[in-house]
Write an enzyme that holds these catalytic residues in place. Structure first.
Site, PDB file in Angstrom:
ATOM      1  N   CYS A  69       0.584  -0.966  -0.334  1.00 43.16           N
ATOM      2  CA  CYS A  69       0.145  -0.164   0.114  1.00 43.16           C
ATOM      3  C   CYS A  69       0.862   1.391   0.065  1.00 43.16           C
ATOM      4  CB  CYS A  69      -1.380  -0.244   1.314  1.00 43.16           C
ATOM      5  SG  CYS A  69      -2.248   1.337   1.597  1.00 43.16           S
TER       6      CYS A  69
ATOM      7  N   ASP B 221       0.269   3.492   1.374  1.00 44.19           N
ATOM      8  CA  ASP B 221       0.435   4.197   3.168  1.00 44.19           C
ATOM      9  C   ASP B 221       1.844   4.208   3.379  1.00 44.19           C
ATOM     10  OD1 ASP B 221       0.405   4.494   6.294  1.00 44.19           O
ATOM     11  OD2 ASP B 221      -1.568   3.815   5.482  1.00 44.19           O
TER      12      ASP B 221
ATOM     13  N   ARG C 256       3.397   4.838   6.076  1.00 47.92           N
ATOM     14  CA  ARG C 256       3.522   4.426   7.382  1.00 47.92           C
ATOM     15  C   ARG C 256       3.549   2.942   7.410  1.00 47.92           C
ATOM     16  NH1 ARG C 256      -2.096   4.793  10.681  1.00 47.92           N
ATOM     17  NH2 ARG C 256      -3.119   4.623   8.313  1.00 47.92           N
TER      18      ARG C 256
ATOM     19  N   HIS D 205      -1.831  -4.289   4.574  1.00 48.77           N
ATOM     20  CA  HIS D 205      -1.675  -4.187   6.245  1.00 48.77           C
ATOM     21  C   HIS D 205      -3.404  -3.470   7.313  1.00 48.77           C
ATOM     22  CE1 HIS D 205      -2.630   1.043   5.592  1.00 48.77           C
ATOM     23  NE2 HIS D 205      -1.985   0.456   5.278  1.00 48.77           N
TER      24      HIS D 205
ATOM     25  N   CYS E  99      -5.728  -0.319   7.338  1.00 45.54           N
ATOM     26  CA  CYS E  99      -5.988   1.074   5.408  1.00 45.54           C
ATOM     27  C   CYS E  99      -7.230   1.355   5.544  1.00 45.54           C
ATOM     28  CB  CYS E  99      -5.438  -0.396   4.343  1.00 45.54           C
ATOM     29  SG  CYS E  99      -5.259  -0.032   2.908  1.00 45.54           S
TER      30      CYS E  99
END
Ligand code: CO
Length: 208
Positions: A42, A44, A46, A98, A101
């Site tokens: 992803c 993202d 993080r 994750h 999400c």
């Protein structure tokens, strides 16, 4: 005009730290890349591929998009998979989702988000395929489970791509893995959906 000077300063410090430990590091790496893993994850912020598995530059070939989706007609993702498998001869493809999400969460909502709703459609399809597994769960559990089911579906999509199918047809050694990362604890979990052949895939999903 902003030049993001602090990022260039951070880059200098980072490069110097590495060169202090190994003066030839960047020169050696510039000659070739020989990563063993393709990471499909992803976008993202993080969930940074290399840092999570604690590997330096040169070790992980990476494709990231919102909610780590592998669409059969996405030339961007397919080109990455093709280059990784056919040119770099990567032996492991990891689809890593994750928990928490936002893309998955947005797909569970009825409200409109604009253009991205077209992308999130693919995750809504995953919900529809697995409606029985999601029924009756609390909102949190449903979110977590859909994050996992989405990884499992995307693993199947990678396996069914012409690139992986060709590799397996040619008896090449190639594994496709499905993992999920906990942003609350930094820990990776193997979802136990590793496939190395069509026989394994058919055993789980039915005819390819
Ligand atoms: Co995400």
């Amino acid at each position: 005009m902003t030049t993001l000077k602090h990022l260039f300063e951070r880059n200098q410090i980072w490069a110097n730290d590495i060169k202090d430990k190994d003066p030839e590091y960047f020169m050696d790496l510039s000659k070739q890349q020989a990563p063993q893993y393709l990471w499909i994850g992803c976008s993202d912020s993080r969930v940074p591929a290399n840092q999570i598995v604690n590997l330096p530059p040169g070790e992980v070939f990476v494709h990231r998009n919102i909610a780590n989706v592998v669409v059969h007609t996405d030339l961007n993702c397919l080109s990455v998979i093709q280059f990784a498998v056919e040119t770099l001869k990567i032996k492991h493809i990891i689809v890593c989702g994750h928990y928490g999400c936002s893309g998955i969460k947005a797909s569970m909502e009825k409200s409109a988000h604009g253009l991205i709703d077209n992308w999130l459609r693919h995750i809504k399809d995953v919900s529809r395929f697995h409606a029985d597994k999601l029924q009756g769960l609390s909102a949190q559990d449903k979110h977590d489970r859909l994050c996992e089911l989405n990884v499992i579906e995307q693993v199947t999509n990678v396996c069914n791509s012409t690139i992986v199918q060709n590799a397996w047809r040619n008896s090449e050694e190639l594994s496709v893995h499905g993992w999920i990362y906990g942003i609350k604890n930094g820990i990776l979990k193997d979802l136990d959906v590793t496939f190395t052949s069509n026989e394994e895939l058919e055993k789980r999903n039915g005819p390819v």
